[in-house]
Design an enzyme around this catalytic site. Sequence first.
Site, short mmCIF file in Angstrom:
data_model
loop_
_atom_site.label_atom_id
_atom_site.label_comp_id
_atom_site.label_asym_id
_atom_site.label_seq_id
_atom_site.Cartn_x
_atom_site.Cartn_y
_atom_site.Cartn_z
N ASP A 102 -25.51 6.80 -29.47
CA ASP A 102 -25.46 6.00 -30.68
C ASP A 102 -26.83 6.09 -31.38
O ASP A 102 -27.33 7.20 -31.56
CB ASP A 102 -25.06 4.56 -30.29
CG ASP A 102 -24.79 3.65 -31.47
OD1 ASP A 102 -23.70 3.76 -32.06
OD2 ASP A 102 -25.65 2.83 -31.80
N TYR A 205 -30.62 0.33 -38.98
CA TYR A 205 -29.68 0.83 -39.99
C TYR A 205 -30.31 0.89 -41.38
O TYR A 205 -29.89 1.68 -42.22
CB TYR A 205 -28.43 -0.07 -40.03
CG TYR A 205 -27.59 0.03 -38.78
CD1 TYR A 205 -26.53 0.92 -38.69
CD2 TYR A 205 -27.89 -0.75 -37.66
CE1 TYR A 205 -25.77 1.03 -37.54
CE2 TYR A 205 -27.15 -0.64 -36.49
CZ TYR A 205 -26.09 0.25 -36.44
OH TYR A 205 -25.35 0.36 -35.28
N HIS A 261 -16.07 5.07 -27.90
CA HIS A 261 -17.48 5.21 -28.27
C HIS A 261 -18.44 4.94 -27.11
O HIS A 261 -19.44 5.64 -26.95
CB HIS A 261 -17.80 4.28 -29.43
CG HIS A 261 -19.22 4.29 -29.87
ND1 HIS A 261 -19.86 5.44 -30.29
CD2 HIS A 261 -20.14 3.29 -29.96
CE1 HIS A 261 -21.11 5.15 -30.63
NE2 HIS A 261 -21.31 3.86 -30.43
#
Length: 282
Positions: A102, A205, A261
């Site tokens: 990730d 982010y 994921h």
Amino acid sequence: MIAALPGFAQQLVPANGIRINAVTGGSGPPILLLHGWPETWWEWHQVMPRLAERFSVVAIDLRGAGFSDCPQGGYDKATMAVDAHGVMAALGHARYAVCGHDIGGMIALAQAALHREAVTHLAVLDVPLPGWTQWKATTAGLWHFGFHANRDLPERLLHGREQDYIATFMAERFYDHSSFDPADIEIYARAMALPGRTRGGMEWYRTLDADHEAALAYKKQPLEMPVLGLGGDQRFGARMVPMLEEFATKVTGGAIARCSHYVADERPEEVAAALIDFLTAG
């Protein structure tokens, strides 16, 4: 609840002007493990004992997460890669493998590009990478990228609701819900509820546009070390190898069956076996 793993020690390591929480154990060639959002080093707790039989394992809390410092800035992936490299240097590992999942996979790519003399092997698990030709088209369909990038709003909405948000978020990204351990969710939620840590995770982010531009430059000098790309067959597994082939010349890997994921949580045995095979090949 403070996460602890038998046979492993935790310490705060000075690196790049901050302190990074590092969990270490095992012996042999070193491998660094970088977690994703919304997790901490605990993401790897089922993989680490398997790797420690063959390798010196280092798992860290990223800048802004867990017990590592969460400064006001420095959340671009290149700076976080310098953090991670600094930890390995401080622990005496001049050359090492790095594996990231990730957001940790984005950092691992930057680390391999910026510290080519140090990184012997690169493994990236289930993540779209900044710099990828399909980056903008893919991330446009990931609602949380936009939500997390909003300034201040996520922190306000998530305060006091960390466990509800993390449990729901991760459940949407599991294939095998029998692997969904509520105790792990509590560990991640308590970590996120520490002062500044929700903001720290959102900052990962908020730098992604800049990270994408920086990663485009990495492609001008393709990576020459062995690279492994793995992902869940229900998520990014089929795209990991072609994605990484845009950055590197020696890429292997593929999809893990019946997995989404959170590959290290759902399929730790497969992940550990793939990493051991990758690191010991040839």
